[in-house]
Design an enzyme around this catalytic site. Structure first.
Site, mmCIF file in Angstrom:
data_model
loop_
_atom_site.group_PDB
_atom_site.id
_atom_site.type_symbol
_atom_site.label_atom_id
_atom_site.label_comp_id
_atom_site.label_asym_id
_atom_site.label_seq_id
_atom_site.Cartn_x
_atom_site.Cartn_y
_atom_site.Cartn_z
ATOM 1 N N CYS A 187 0.863 -1.184 0.000
ATOM 2 C CA CYS A 187 0.000 0.000 0.000
ATOM 3 C C CYS A 187 0.898 1.233 0.000
ATOM 4 C CB CYS A 187 -0.950 -0.016 1.190
ATOM 5 S SG CYS A 187 -1.846 -1.586 1.395
ATOM 6 N N PRO A 192 1.331 7.409 -1.426
ATOM 7 C CA PRO A 192 1.963 8.134 -2.533
ATOM 8 C C PRO A 192 3.479 7.979 -2.631
ATOM 9 C CG PRO A 192 1.495 9.649 -0.764
ATOM 10 C CD PRO A 192 0.944 8.329 -0.329
ATOM 11 N N GLY A 208 6.243 8.156 -0.064
ATOM 12 C CA GLY A 208 7.287 8.703 0.796
ATOM 13 C C GLY A 208 8.110 7.634 1.483
ATOM 14 N N ASP A 254 0.829 -1.092 -4.832
ATOM 15 C CA ASP A 254 -0.390 -0.371 -4.472
ATOM 16 C C ASP A 254 -1.473 -0.700 -5.483
ATOM 17 O OD1 ASP A 254 -0.996 2.126 -2.433
ATOM 18 O OD2 ASP A 254 -2.283 2.192 -4.216
ATOM 19 N N CYS A 312 -2.506 5.587 9.762
ATOM 20 C CA CYS A 312 -2.649 6.989 10.181
ATOM 21 C C CYS A 312 -4.024 7.169 10.813
ATOM 22 C CB CYS A 312 -2.443 7.956 9.009
ATOM 23 S SG CYS A 312 -3.510 7.668 7.589
#
Length: 413
Positions: free
Chosen positions: A233, A236, A238, A254, A349
């Site tokens: 996953c 984006p 980082g 992803d 998160c």
């Protein structure tokens, strides 16, 4: 008859609020359709700012509205929605009352304009204020418990811009060159407002934008020294960049090809390498096992409430349970792809216990304690045993950080 200047942006803000509160969309999802027809970036940004702050302070705005009416307006009443938009502009965005009235009351065409005007004018005369710290919705406070007040402090502070450096050894150099502060090795924090692509080091790929909390999972894996790691996953991207910079041989997977575009752009800009795969992790099967796996799992994202206050109103027990189940499925499947004694880092998160400390981790994974020197000194209080928990109220005076739950394991031999 021509529209009042500024009115289209307020109309877009009301559409955004309606999309979040009635249809359960995220602000990001609703932006395209809600701001359609706004030609200028500034107008779209204003609409987003009005809607975002209305969601951030909605409990407090509603309390003010109720204090000025004989009978409480229904929660979904259009007049309440318009008054939220009017009040937040005056109290939070410093818009003069006359401009608020001129652009707000037209939103109630055919509706109770006199009522809205009266309520707003009454509150202006009373010189009311919003609290320094937003009040969280009751159901959110029930979930977050004693942490709620600390988390809320982070909502009152505009998020700073965090950069992760390709070479952590140059932290002092880049902190000075960029005019920022550093809260950890390999990290620089900047004030909001900078044009990212024009900053020193951007074109050369010396750093990338990444919240400090989001950089912690990859930090727990240390130097790669050519070993293999699966970044699940990954978009984006980082964490993929961090792992590649630390010497790992990275496979980044992803389900979203569109979201992986930013990763491809950043690997090209930084010159870092990774094998990028577009696939569903619940169906994909690797050819062999990996030395290490990092699973940054899909989640409710309630830890991003500083930037995305819609999560305060959209997320409930149903979404939390659905995400916890998906995470468990990913954990069970991915843990079989790890070599014996390999490290496994799980991250979300989210501020929800069901997605964190109460998650059902596979029996094959045993806790791998995190030592004091592996956790940045500025976040020492967030580390305990084999996990790290951050929340938006941490370092609120310096811009806060996202809420993450991160846990490290080893696969039994």
């Amino acid at each position: 008859m021509p529209e009042t200047p500024g009115f289209p942006a307020r109309r877009a803000a009301m559409r955004l609020l309606d999309a979040v509160l009635r249809r359960g969309e995220t602000l990001d999802q609703a932006m395209s359709s809600s701001t359609k027809g706004l030609d200028h970036f500034a107008d779209r940004a204003l609409a987003r700012a009005i809607a975002g702050d209305a969601l951030r302070y909605m409990v407090d705005l509603d309390a003010l509205i109720d204090s000025a009416t004989r009978k409480n307006l229904p929660d979904d009443a259009k007049a309440r929605m318009v008054l939220r938009i009017m009040l937040v502009q005056w109290l939070q965005l410093d818009t003069p009352p006359h401009a608020v009235i001129a652009t707000g009351l037209p939103l109630l065409q055919g509706g109770p304009r006199k009522l809205a005007h009266g309520v707003f004018s009454t509150l202006v005369r009373q010189e009311v204020k919003l609290p320094e710290v937003p009040t969280l919705p009751d159901r959110v406070m029930m979930r977050w418990g004693e942490r709620g007040e600390d988390i809320a402090r982070g909502l009152a502070v505009p998020p700073a811009v965090d950069l992760t450096l390709r070479n952590p050894e140059e932290t002092a150099q880049w902190t000075e060159k960029l005019g920022g502060i550093s809260l950890a090795r390999g990290h620089v924090r900047l004030a909001r407002g900078a044009t990212i692509s024009e900053l020193p080091g951007y074109a050369e790929g010396e750093w990338w934008v990444q919240d400090l909390a989001a950089s912690l999972p990859a930090r727990l894996l240390g130097a790669g020294e050519g070993r293999t790691v699966l970044d699940l996953c990954a978009a984006p991207g980082g964490k993929t960049l961090q792992l590649a910079a630390a010497g790992w041989k990275v496979t980044a997977l992803d389900i979203s090809d569109k979201r992986l575009e930013r990763l491809r752009e950043n690997t090209e800009r930084t010159g870092l390498a990774a094998e990028v795969i577009v696939a569903d992790a619940l169906e994909w099967q690797p050819e062999g096992q990996f030395d290490t796996i990092l699973l940054d799992a899909p989640c409710t994202a309630t830890g991003t409430c500083r930037r995305h206050p819609d999560v305060l109103h959209r997320i409930g027990s149903r979404q939390i349970d659905e995400m916890a189940d998906l995470q468990e499925d990913l954990l069970q499947r991915a843990s079989t792809w790890l070599k014996p004694d390999g490290q496994f880092v799980y991250a979300v998160c989210s501020l929800e216990e069901e997605e964190g400390v109460k998650q059902n981790f596979p029996a094959a994974l045993t806790p791998d304690p995190i030592s004091a020197d592996e956790c940045p000194e500025s976040l020492a209080g967030a580390c305990s045993g084999n996990h790290i928990q951050t929340h938006p109220g941490m370092h609120a005076e310096a811009g806060g950080l996202d809420g993450f739950f991160i846990a490290r394991f080893r696969r039994a031999v």
